[in-house]
Motif scaffolding. Structure first.
Motif, PDB file in Angstrom:
ATOM      1  N   MET A   1      -4.939  -1.883   4.160  1.00 16.90           N
ATOM      2  CA  MET A   1      -4.053  -1.535   3.659  1.00 16.90           C
ATOM      3  C   MET A   1      -4.121  -0.587   1.733  1.00 16.90           C
ATOM      4  N   GLU A   2      -5.831   0.325   1.934  1.00 16.97           N
ATOM      5  CA  GLU A   2      -5.188   1.336   0.820  1.00 16.97           C
ATOM      6  C   GLU A   2      -5.187   1.527   1.542  1.00 16.97           C
ATOM      7  N   ASN A   3      -5.323   2.257   3.382  1.00 15.93           N
ATOM      8  CA  ASN A   3      -4.814   3.609   3.340  1.00 15.93           C
ATOM      9  C   ASN A   3      -3.031   3.858   3.905  1.00 15.93           C
ATOM     10  N   THR A   4      -2.743   2.225   4.309  1.00 16.33           N
ATOM     11  CA  THR A   4      -1.071   2.273   4.285  1.00 16.33           C
ATOM     12  C   THR A   4      -0.898   2.733   2.941  1.00 16.33           C
ATOM     13  N   LEU A   5      -1.293   2.591   1.847  1.00 16.30           N
ATOM     14  CA  LEU A   5      -0.652   2.785   0.745  1.00 16.30           C
ATOM     15  C   LEU A   5      -0.563   4.185   0.195  1.00 16.30           C
ATOM     16  N   ALA A   6      -1.958   5.073   1.021  1.00 20.13           N
ATOM     17  CA  ALA A   6      -2.387   6.188   0.851  1.00 20.13           C
ATOM     18  C   ALA A   6      -0.909   7.382   1.600  1.00 20.13           C
ATOM     19  N   LEU A  11       3.826  10.179   2.862  1.00 24.31           N
ATOM     20  CA  LEU A  11       5.406  10.745   2.945  1.00 24.31           C
ATOM     21  C   LEU A  11       6.368  10.782   1.612  1.00 24.31           C
ATOM     22  N   ALA A  12       6.673   9.937   0.097  1.00 29.84           N
ATOM     23  CA  ALA A  12       7.194  10.083  -0.727  1.00 29.84           C
ATOM     24  C   ALA A  12       7.138  11.375  -1.228  1.00 29.84           C
TER      25      ALA A  12
END
Length: 158
Positions: A1-6, A11-12
């Protein structure tokens, strides 16, 4: 979950950085084009036609879609008696922007100077129709008067 958020944050950040870079690039390009265009106009007004021609050609090299610059370049070429090149530019503007009356008017002027009355009248009529459609009746009326004078002149010569 933390990797996806990072990853989403990275990307943003990349998307924002690319957007800012593009904005800076287009702002720079617009500034350069604007300065060159103004330089061309100033040189034209000073009757430095070779200098104005060079400036307008640079603008077209940077922004190939600007028909106003093509019209000015045609005017500069005409002032230098480069009539075939000016004619070609005006015809190009008409082809690219068939609803722009300025190309027709400038081409008609060249035809009048070359005593090609029929071609001049055809282009004047096109400009007149476009000006009427664009709700510029005063300008269309001036062209109507010019056409009338041309017809009167032809009738007197017969």
């Amino acid at each position: 979950m933390e990797n996806t958020l990072a990853l989403n944050n990275i990307l943003a950040i990349i998307a924002v950085a690319v957007s800012i870079t593009l904005l800076i690039y287009f702002a720079w390009k617009t500034l350069i084009t604007s300065n060159l265009f103004q330089q061309g106009v100033n040189l034209y007004q000073q009757q430095d036609y070779p200098g104005a021609e060079a400036a307008f050609r640079k603008v077209i090299a940077i922004n190939s879609t600007n028909d106003v610059v093509r019209l000015f370049l045609g005017d500069v070429l005409k002032a230098q008696d480069k009539i075939p090149e000016a004619t070609e530019l005006y015809q190009e503007v008409i082809k690219r922007s068939p609803k722009n009356p300025q190309g027709y008017l400038r081409l008609a002027d060249i035809f009048m100077q070359q005593n090609q009355q029929s071609e001049a009248k055809t282009n004047l009529k096109m400009a007149q129709e476009l000006l009427q459609k664009q709700r510029q009746p005063e300008k269309a009326q001036k062209i109507a008067k010019l056409l009338e004078q041309m017809n009167t002149k032809v009738t007197k010569n017969l």
